[in-house]
Write an enzyme that holds these catalytic residues in place. Sequence first.
Site: not given
Length: 253
Positions: A6-7, A69-70, A148, A180, A182
Amino acid sequence: MIGVFDSGLGGLSVLAALVEALPRSDFRYYADTAHVPYGNKSEGEIQRRVLAIGNELAGKGCHLLVVACNTATAAAIEALRAAHPGIPVVGVEPGIKPAAQETRSGRIAVLATESTARSARLHKLIRDHAADVDVHVEPCPGWATHVEMLQLDDPALASDARTRLEPLLERGVDRIVLGCTHYSFLAPVLREAIQGRAELVDVADAVARQARRLAARMPAGHGRIHLHASARPERLRAALPHLHLNHLATRVA
Ligand code: DGL
């Protein structure tokens, strides 16, 4: 070994579901924290990052890749599959189909990054699975960054959530898709804003079931997790208790 990326921290919500579905598998989790967030980047930039991470995970012996991750799935899963034809790749896409099947009001909403919200892939998903349902797509800039920074209780975020969700709820939306990874960590804040008027739809468990089907013929591992990040890798393990994922910490190699 299953590669998951993922990011940043969002994909840990998918990793938790994967570990539950495949407790004896080994996982290599890569957070692209030097480039987070992906949601405000162009499709080309996201594709370049996804291909670089895919090469790294394949080079480390991963025989299954999960794009947790979408945004990365929408922008780059086809390019990733083309680059690694011998490796099965599972992506994460917003749960439009279950939401459209379950809605009673005929109105659903999807919360996503700006990049996912404008992606051709999301709009095709809506055409294919929710043609007779009213679908509102709500981009939520900045939400992934709050996760994050582990600012899950930030009053500014709660206020932004109320501002975005209230008009949707007033229109009768009864299913809100977390588009998402997250946003899974924002579920308590979102439920507070929703006050029982709609249900959240998260696909992490469905993604884990798909990965388990594909991993069926692969050798079992030792239930270990290897954590990697393109910046500040030590933050990953330190974030686990904040994300209520302490149970994963004992598996970290
Ligand atoms: N976690 C990601 C997703 O599922 C992307 C968040 C971001 O980097 O903007 O879309």
